[in-house]
Motif scaffolding. Structure first.
Motif, short mmCIF file in Angstrom:
data_model
loop_
_atom_site.label_atom_id
_atom_site.label_comp_id
_atom_site.label_asym_id
_atom_site.label_seq_id
_atom_site.Cartn_x
_atom_site.Cartn_y
_atom_site.Cartn_z
N LEU A 1 6.95 4.63 6.86
CA LEU A 1 8.41 4.58 6.74
C LEU A 1 8.82 3.11 6.71
O LEU A 1 8.40 2.33 7.57
CB LEU A 1 9.06 5.31 7.91
CG LEU A 1 10.58 5.37 7.99
CD1 LEU A 1 11.02 6.65 8.70
CD2 LEU A 1 11.15 4.16 8.76
N VAL A 2 9.61 2.75 5.70
CA VAL A 2 10.10 1.38 5.58
C VAL A 2 11.62 1.42 5.58
O VAL A 2 12.24 2.00 4.68
CB VAL A 2 9.59 0.70 4.29
CG1 VAL A 2 10.10 -0.74 4.23
CG2 VAL A 2 8.07 0.73 4.23
N ALA A 3 12.22 0.83 6.59
CA ALA A 3 13.68 0.81 6.71
C ALA A 3 14.21 -0.55 6.26
O ALA A 3 13.66 -1.60 6.61
CB ALA A 3 14.10 1.08 8.15
N THR A 4 15.27 -0.51 5.47
CA THR A 4 16.00 -1.72 5.09
C THR A 4 17.47 -1.47 5.39
O THR A 4 17.86 -0.38 5.82
CB THR A 4 15.81 -2.05 3.59
OG1 THR A 4 16.47 -1.03 2.80
CG2 THR A 4 14.34 -2.09 3.22
N THR A 5 18.28 -2.47 5.16
CA THR A 5 19.71 -2.31 5.45
C THR A 5 20.38 -1.31 4.52
O THR A 5 21.43 -0.76 4.88
CB THR A 5 20.42 -3.67 5.33
OG1 THR A 5 20.14 -4.23 4.04
CG2 THR A 5 19.94 -4.62 6.41
N ASP A 6 19.79 -1.05 3.35
CA ASP A 6 20.42 -0.17 2.37
C ASP A 6 19.70 1.16 2.17
O ASP A 6 20.32 2.14 1.77
CB ASP A 6 20.50 -0.88 1.00
CG ASP A 6 21.33 -2.14 1.06
OD1 ASP A 6 22.37 -2.13 1.74
OD2 ASP A 6 20.93 -3.15 0.44
N HIS A 7 18.38 1.18 2.43
CA HIS A 7 17.60 2.37 2.10
C HIS A 7 16.55 2.66 3.17
O HIS A 7 16.18 1.78 3.95
CB HIS A 7 16.90 2.22 0.74
CG HIS A 7 17.83 2.09 -0.42
ND1 HIS A 7 18.32 0.87 -0.85
CD2 HIS A 7 18.37 3.03 -1.24
CE1 HIS A 7 19.12 1.06 -1.89
NE2 HIS A 7 19.17 2.36 -2.15
N LEU A 8 16.07 3.89 3.12
CA LEU A 8 14.92 4.31 3.93
C LEU A 8 13.86 4.80 2.96
O LEU A 8 14.11 5.71 2.16
CB LEU A 8 15.33 5.43 4.90
CG LEU A 8 14.31 5.80 5.97
CD1 LEU A 8 14.18 4.67 6.98
CD2 LEU A 8 14.74 7.08 6.69
N HIS A 9 12.69 4.18 2.98
CA HIS A 9 11.61 4.53 2.06
C HIS A 9 10.52 5.28 2.82
O HIS A 9 10.12 4.87 3.92
CB HIS A 9 11.01 3.28 1.42
CG HIS A 9 12.01 2.39 0.75
ND1 HIS A 9 12.43 2.59 -0.55
CD2 HIS A 9 12.69 1.31 1.21
CE1 HIS A 9 13.32 1.66 -0.87
NE2 HIS A 9 13.50 0.87 0.17
N LEU A 10 10.02 6.36 2.24
CA LEU A 10 8.88 7.10 2.77
C LEU A 10 7.78 7.04 1.72
O LEU A 10 8.01 7.35 0.55
CB LEU A 10 9.25 8.56 3.05
CG LEU A 10 10.34 8.81 4.09
CD1 LEU A 10 10.72 10.28 4.11
CD2 LEU A 10 9.90 8.36 5.47
N LYS A 11 6.57 6.66 2.14
CA LYS A 11 5.49 6.53 1.16
C LYS A 11 4.13 6.73 1.81
O LYS A 11 3.97 6.55 3.01
CB LYS A 11 5.55 5.17 0.47
CG LYS A 11 5.40 3.97 1.40
CD LYS A 11 5.53 2.66 0.62
CE LYS A 11 5.37 1.45 1.53
NZ LYS A 11 5.47 0.17 0.77
N ASN A 12 3.17 7.13 0.97
CA ASN A 12 1.78 7.16 1.42
C ASN A 12 1.15 5.86 0.96
O ASN A 12 0.84 5.67 -0.21
CB ASN A 12 1.03 8.39 0.88
CG ASN A 12 1.11 8.51 -0.63
OD1 ASN A 12 1.98 7.92 -1.27
ND2 ASN A 12 0.21 9.28 -1.22
N ASP A 13 0.98 4.96 1.90
CA ASP A 13 0.52 3.61 1.59
C ASP A 13 -0.99 3.61 1.45
O ASP A 13 -1.72 3.24 2.37
CB ASP A 13 0.96 2.65 2.70
CG ASP A 13 0.88 1.20 2.27
OD1 ASP A 13 0.40 0.94 1.15
OD2 ASP A 13 1.29 0.32 3.05
N SER A 14 -1.49 4.02 0.29
CA SER A 14 -2.93 4.19 0.08
C SER A 14 -3.69 2.87 0.14
O SER A 14 -4.90 2.86 0.35
CB SER A 14 -3.19 4.87 -1.27
OG SER A 14 -2.62 4.13 -2.33
N ASP A 15 -3.01 1.75 -0.03
CA ASP A 15 -3.70 0.46 0.01
C ASP A 15 -4.30 0.17 1.38
O ASP A 15 -5.26 -0.57 1.51
CB ASP A 15 -2.73 -0.67 -0.37
CG ASP A 15 -2.29 -0.59 -1.83
OD1 ASP A 15 -3.01 0.05 -2.62
OD2 ASP A 15 -1.24 -1.15 -2.15
#
Length: 266
Positions: free
Chosen positions: A163-177
């Motif tokens: 989960l990556v939170a920023t001031t404008d958005h919330l991102h959900l991702k499978n960080d395969s790296d």
């Protein structure tokens, strides 16, 4: 004694605990009943605090307390089918050092049929995790159904979610790296979902503590699902308390109204 009004919520808590650990650590005093478990890797700790008002009847002898450990699978199997059950009595027998300690569970159906189970238990030292929400400068509140809708786009056997939170958005991702080779195979294709903060109930980030304008945290997807499905079941919002990247994430809940809840989730 648990009435049919809260019986479904109690069952959902046990099912959630069973997704994390093998043993239930139960503590009782004259104010509340606390349910805890710890996962095998000792990376996740779950607590449900049930106030005495949660129960139809609640009685603990004055000045006495209990701290016991019970195998979760045995307890969950009893509550697996509660259709038609309108009362459940829980009784701890652990004060006599010369007698075997056990938990007695009695289910009474609407037709008057009663079932009784005795589960072996072990008296233990109270268990707790050291963490504090006051030390978390970031707080995100969202409807669990919003998260469930996003997770439907990820592989069901994905080991971890970022989960990556920023001031404008919330991102959900499978960080395969950042995954091991065998985990990359489970993760499948790289997937990322983005939610604008307007879709959240609230998003409070301490800008000075952000790294490059972002706040990334990674946690177990299986355990995250257990939490959000429980919160949807009991109709609570999900609250994330984040201290920072690489630090534990604390999940709690809040009611949708100003009425106080009779239990707490952490």
């Amino acid at each position: 004694c648990i009435s049919d009004l809260n019986l479904k919520a109690f069952k959902s808590m046990l099912v959630c605990l069973d997704k994390f650990g093998k043993d239930l650590f139960l503590e009782a005093n004259n104010r509340e009943l606390t349910l805890r478990t710890l996962n095998t890797a000792q990376s996740a700790f779950v607590v449900f605090s049930l106030q005495s008002s949660f129960f139809y009847e609640y009685l603990v002898e004055s000045g006495s307390t209990a701290s016991v450990k019970i195998h979760l699978k045995n307890l969950v199997s009893i509550f697996r089918s509660i259709t038609g059950v309108d009362r459940v009595w829980l009784q701890l027998a652990c004060s006599d050092p010369d007698a075997q300690a056990y938990m007695r569970i009695q289910l009474q159906s609407q037709s008057g049929v009663k079932k009784k189970y005795d589960l072996a238990l072990k008296e233990v030292t109270p268990m707790n995790a050291v963490y504090s929400r006051s030390g978390c400068p970031h707080r995100i509140v969202t409807d669990p159904q919003v998260m469930i809708g996003c997770l439907g786009n990820f592989p069901h056997n994905l080991p971890e979610l970022t989960l990556v939170a920023t001031t404008d958005h919330l991102h959900l991702k499978n960080d395969s790296d950042n995954l091991q080779t065998e985990q990359k195979e489970q993760a499948g294709m790289r997937t990322e979902m983005t939610l604008p903060v307007q879709d959240l109930h609230s998003c409070e980030l301490h800008h000075a503590a952000l790294r490059g304008g972002e706040l990334p945290v990674t946690f177990s997807l299986r355990e995250f699902k257990a939490i959000i499905f429980l919160l949807r079941e009991i109709d609570h919002r999900m609250v994330l308390h984040i201290e920072g990247t690489g630090k534990p994430v604390i999940f709690t809940s809040e009611t949708r109204s100003d009425m106080p809840a009779h239990f707490a989730v952490e």
